[in-house]
Design an enzyme around this catalytic site. Structure first.
Site, short mmCIF file in Angstrom:
data_model
loop_
_atom_site.label_atom_id
_atom_site.label_comp_id
_atom_site.label_asym_id
_atom_site.label_seq_id
_atom_site.Cartn_x
_atom_site.Cartn_y
_atom_site.Cartn_z
N ARG A 104 -34.99 -35.32 3.99
CA ARG A 104 -35.65 -36.51 3.46
C ARG A 104 -35.68 -37.57 4.55
O ARG A 104 -34.64 -37.90 5.12
CB ARG A 104 -34.84 -37.09 2.29
N ASP A 200 -23.61 -37.21 -0.64
CA ASP A 200 -24.55 -36.39 0.13
C ASP A 200 -24.06 -34.94 0.13
O ASP A 200 -23.05 -34.62 0.77
CB ASP A 200 -24.66 -36.93 1.56
N ASP A 203 -23.80 -33.14 3.63
CA ASP A 203 -22.67 -33.62 4.42
C ASP A 203 -21.35 -33.11 3.86
O ASP A 203 -20.43 -32.77 4.62
CB ASP A 203 -22.65 -35.15 4.46
C1 PRP Z 1 -30.87 -33.65 0.05
C2 PRP Z 1 -30.70 -32.57 -1.01
C3 PRP Z 1 -32.13 -32.28 -1.39
C4 PRP Z 1 -32.78 -33.62 -1.26
C5 PRP Z 1 -32.95 -34.19 -2.64
O1 PRP Z 1 -31.22 -33.10 1.24
O2 PRP Z 1 -30.03 -31.45 -0.56
O3 PRP Z 1 -32.76 -31.34 -0.56
O4 PRP Z 1 -31.90 -34.44 -0.50
O5 PRP Z 1 -33.63 -35.38 -2.58
P1 PRP Z 1 -35.08 -35.59 -3.17
O6 PRP Z 1 -35.06 -34.97 -4.55
O7 PRP Z 1 -35.22 -37.07 -3.22
O8 PRP Z 1 -36.07 -34.95 -2.26
P2 PRP Z 1 -31.22 -33.95 2.60
O9 PRP Z 1 -32.57 -34.49 2.87
O10 PRP Z 1 -30.10 -34.95 2.57
O11 PRP Z 1 -30.97 -32.85 3.70
P3 PRP Z 1 -29.70 -31.90 3.93
O12 PRP Z 1 -29.63 -30.94 2.77
O13 PRP Z 1 -30.03 -31.24 5.21
O14 PRP Z 1 -28.47 -32.76 4.03
N1 URA Z 2 -29.38 -35.92 -1.69
C1 URA Z 2 -28.04 -35.84 -1.81
O1 URA Z 2 -27.39 -35.05 -1.10
N2 URA Z 2 -27.42 -36.62 -2.70
C2 URA Z 2 -28.10 -37.47 -3.48
O2 URA Z 2 -27.47 -38.16 -4.32
C3 URA Z 2 -29.51 -37.53 -3.35
C4 URA Z 2 -30.12 -36.75 -2.44
#
Ligand code: PRP
Ligand code: URA
Length: 209
Positions: A104, A200, A203
């Site tokens: 995102r 997150d 993370d």
């Molecule tokens: C997080 C999560 C989803 C997304 C959800 O990923 O794992 O993929 O955010 O958010 P949304 O519904 O608003 O799209 P992130 O972008 O943090 O990437 P990551 O999994 O690599 O940490």
């Molecule tokens: N992605 C995450 O990992 N946590 C949240 O709460 C929203 C988006």
């Protein structure tokens, strides 16, 4: 309109309460994500077709049921979706796994694609898209659109925590895709994080914060 199924099973709810705790270690967080995915997979595959077979027991012939060989694929949204794959593969050892890399944009909250690799026959498979967090729904909706563009017809979305905003977005964009979650939380905060959520997910799975 798609079905939204919230898994209220006590084992899932118990594990989710530990997952949400900010003091839970990376090791335990990873294990819990995998275990919850395994338990959710059990329910989300309840409609897989069976065929009747005859099996010779030491006593007599028994009429039994086996999976009818329906082709299924799991598609995790990287990174956090990766944490759910092992638990599901434990339940379905022959399943194929495709990967979609999305993150995102922290300013716009729009998903940015950086990786895409599917089994060659993905268009003929039933797909379960997995991502622990359904926040704005932008990532899940985009991932599902990529799969539909490849001809995938039957898609389910499995997330651990969903926000009402994400469920609404999914139902507007993909009314044919049923949604499975372990909890539906209250709202998103100004940074697009689910409240109360678990922080997150990526993370916490990979220890990157
Ligand atoms: C997080 C999560 C989803 C997304 C959800 O990923 O794992 O993929 O955010 O958010 P949304 O519904 O608003 O799209 P992130 O972008 O943090 O990437 P990551 O999994 O690599 O940490
Ligand atoms: N992605 C995450 O990992 N946590 C949240 O709460 C929203 C988006």
């Amino acid at each position: 309109m798609s079905k939204v199924c919230v898994f209220d099973h006590p084992l899932i709810q118990h594990k989710l309460s530990i997952l949400r705790d900010k003091n839970t270690s990376v090791k335990e967080f990873r294990e819990l994500i995998s275990e919850i995915a395994m338990l959710m997979c059990y329910e989300a595959t309840r409609d897989l077709p069976l065929e009747e077979v005859e099996v010779e027991t030491p006593v007599a012939v028994a009429k039994c049921h086996r999976l009818a060989g329906k082709r299924v694929a799991i598609v995790p949204i990287l990174r956090a979706g990766l944490g759910m794959v092992d638990g599901m593969v434990n339940m379905m050892p022959n399943v194929k796994v495709g990967h979609i890399g999305l993150f995102r944009d922290p300013e716009t909250l729009e998903p940015v694609k950086y990786y895409y690799k599917m089994p060659p026959d993905i268009g003929e498979r039933d797909v379960i898209v997995v991502d622990p967090m359904l926040a704005t729904g932008g990532s899940a909706s985009a991932a599902i659109q990529f799969l539909k563009d490849e001809g995938v017809q039957h898609i389910k979305l499995m997330s651990i925590i969903g926000a009402p905003e994400g469920v609404g977005r999914m139902q507007a964009d993909h009314p044919d895709v049923d949604i499975f979650v372990a909890a539906l939380d209250d709202h998103l905060n100004e940074h697009g994080y689910i409240v109360p959520g678990l922080g997150d997910a990526g993370d916490r799975i990979f220890g990157t914060k």
